[in-house]
Motif scaffolding. Sequence first.
Motif, PDB file in Angstrom:
ATOM      1  N   ALA A 367       0.837  -1.204   0.000  1.00 14.03           N
ATOM      2  CA  ALA A 367       0.000   0.000   0.000  1.00 14.03           C
ATOM      3  C   ALA A 367       0.870   1.252   0.000  1.00 14.03           C
ATOM      4  O   ALA A 367       0.647   2.191  -0.779  1.00 14.03           O
ATOM      5  N   ALA A 368       1.879   1.273   0.880  1.00 18.71           N
ATOM      6  CA  ALA A 368       2.760   2.438   0.972  1.00 18.71           C
ATOM      7  C   ALA A 368       3.534   2.644  -0.325  1.00 18.71           C
ATOM      8  O   ALA A 368       3.658   3.772  -0.825  1.00 18.71           O
ATOM      9  N   SER A 369       4.054   1.564  -0.891  1.00 20.14           N
ATOM     10  CA  SER A 369       4.865   1.671  -2.108  1.00 20.14           C
ATOM     11  C   SER A 369       4.042   2.165  -3.287  1.00 20.14           C
ATOM     12  O   SER A 369       4.501   2.999  -4.082  1.00 20.14           O
ATOM     13  N   SER A 370       2.831   1.640  -3.423  1.00 19.39           N
ATOM     14  CA  SER A 370       2.002   2.028  -4.563  1.00 19.39           C
ATOM     15  C   SER A 370       1.494   3.461  -4.432  1.00 19.39           C
ATOM     16  O   SER A 370       1.342   4.166  -5.436  1.00 19.39           O
ATOM     17  N   ILE A 371       1.244   3.912  -3.208  1.00 21.83           N
ATOM     18  CA  ILE A 371       0.846   5.315  -3.011  1.00 21.83           C
ATOM     19  C   ILE A 371       2.030   6.234  -3.318  1.00 21.83           C
ATOM     20  O   ILE A 371       1.892   7.237  -4.023  1.00 21.83           O
ATOM     21  N   ALA A 372       3.203   5.878  -2.785  1.00 21.17           N
ATOM     22  CA  ALA A 372       4.399   6.695  -3.034  1.00 21.17           C
ATOM     23  C   ALA A 372       4.691   6.773  -4.525  1.00 21.17           C
ATOM     24  O   ALA A 372       5.052   7.838  -5.056  1.00 21.17           O
ATOM     25  N   ALA A 373       4.523   5.653  -5.224  1.00 22.03           N
ATOM     26  CA  ALA A 373       4.791   5.627  -6.665  1.00 22.03           C
ATOM     27  C   ALA A 373       3.836   6.538  -7.425  1.00 22.03           C
ATOM     28  O   ALA A 373       4.238   7.249  -8.362  1.00 22.03           O
ATOM     29  N   SER A 374       2.586   6.542  -7.029  1.00 19.32           N
ATOM     30  CA  SER A 374       1.594   7.379  -7.699  1.00 19.32           C
ATOM     31  C   SER A 374       1.872   8.855  -7.426  1.00 19.32           C
ATOM     32  O   SER A 374       1.812   9.689  -8.337  1.00 19.32           O
ATOM     33  N   ILE A 375       2.184   9.185  -6.182  1.00 21.91           N
ATOM     34  CA  ILE A 375       2.486  10.572  -5.830  1.00 21.91           C
ATOM     35  C   ILE A 375       3.712  11.063  -6.590  1.00 21.91           C
ATOM     36  O   ILE A 375       3.752  12.192  -7.080  1.00 21.91           O
TER      37      ILE A 375
END
Length: 556
Positions: A367-375
């Motif tokens: 969850a953290a990685s995919s949010i960071a990637a999108s941001i």
Amino acid sequence: MSAAEIPKSTNILVIGGGPAGSYAAAALAREGFEVTLLEREHFPRYHIGESMLPSCRPFMRFIGAEQKVIDYGFCVKVGAALKFNQTKREGYSDFINPDPNKAAWNVVRMIILLVKHRLMPLDKVRAEFDEILLRNASENDVRVCEGVSVNTINFSTKNDKQPVSAEWKSDTGATGEIKFKWLVDASGRNGIMSTKYLKNRKFNTALRSVAFWGYWTGAGMYAPGTSRENATWLEALTDESGWSWFIPLHGGRVSVGIVLKEESSRAKKASLSGPDINAQHYHNQLKLVPGVMKLLAGATFLGEVKSAGDYSYSATGYAGPNYRIAGDAGAFVSITFMSVDGVLKHEQIDPFFSSGVHLAFSSGLSAASSIAASIRGQCSEAEAIKFHTDKTGTSYTRQDGPKLVLSAYRQITSQSVPVLSDIEEDNFDRAFEFIRPIIQGAADTDPTVTEEMLQATMDFCEHALGLTDPEMHEAVASRIDPQLMAEDGPILGPKDVAAIAGGDEETEAVLRRINSRKAVESLVDWQPNFRGESFNGLSIFLERGNLGLRRTPVVA
């Protein structure tokens, strides 16, 4: 932090302070993102203990929590002994050979019971496992607010699938609304997104079991004076109706439980009467596990038997526009039980393969990685959504191991049949070696565990339900290339086996059995790419300051 200090808005909102929520929050905050976490309970909260997997260590290392857990002094878990068949020697899954740093822990999370029996002073309670993770999040600049429930999520008027704010209420009666750009739903079993808005939760009733357990002091230990000293002990009942666990905890305590198929337990209890049928039932079943009884010789029972019935669930999706679902909120194997104060609780109990915390960390990190990637613009939000759903679903399938559990139950309830052991072997060591990626959590954290190995492992779990015998092996050997049956022969995939068998069911069964044990490989450390596993051309890039997703190079 009090409700009065809850901000009106935050960049990322995390609902739930359990392992998944605390993990995702800490990972994101360490990247410099503004994170607020709302937790409905005040920690320490009531929660059952758990026997952890070695794979949890590298997860915790990434967010700076591993040393805190080491320093606390939880009972070290060096491995697990499993006696599925009373006529065979127990098998053993070694966590520390060849690397002592691969040891895990048996963590106590049953706060109320420990205090009630004066087994832990009040000033030590706040250092328990979930507490360590939540405080670690706070120390990494997560704004943590306890005693705050979220009951309503509001969605964008432009996109009715994108959440934009949450309405909260504190246990002091205060209410408010917090706006956010990103949401991590780690709200546990309640799973507000899945149950209230998406309505995409599916239940699996294939493994309906019931558990009875209690706590003891003064018990013995497995293999004293050896490298296996004080390992977890799992044992099948002599009447083939279920199995038991014996899990050492710190402070000289052990958790001892019995797990039976629901209908078997009901039949056994039918003849009992009196004020505490569960206690009678529990102690009756303990007589059917001689290994456990030997370990409990001279031990003192703490006087309360807890009971539980299990269920498992998953979701059809774990992400959407600007939100991710992590941990129990998405998928879980859990237990319903009565708490100490008589209030019905729903918590996890997974002593068999101990996958709960592993799944929480894995989905929290995804969850953290995919949010960071999108941001950070490393991929589109649509790609990040698909990555998290695929990654979480894959981890759940591997670590929950329903096929493995089914084959284990088959062995327990048919102890004379070689379901998990090779023909004429005297224990299950070879099988435990083979399925070690699941038992130890290496399926998600070890780069040497290849996709082919994982597929072969799952094939093993499925086809362990089928049976072969020496005569069948001999017959098949006479009509196919002997090299295909040799230990050093090629590893065949399911399609290859089917093609070679050509519809011959005996040949296919024998080849599947032989190939099920060829994927054993030594387990080594985690690598920065979270196994380098790629979904739709993306994989997690695990580096502080650059956490996110990266494009997988295309191999010509």
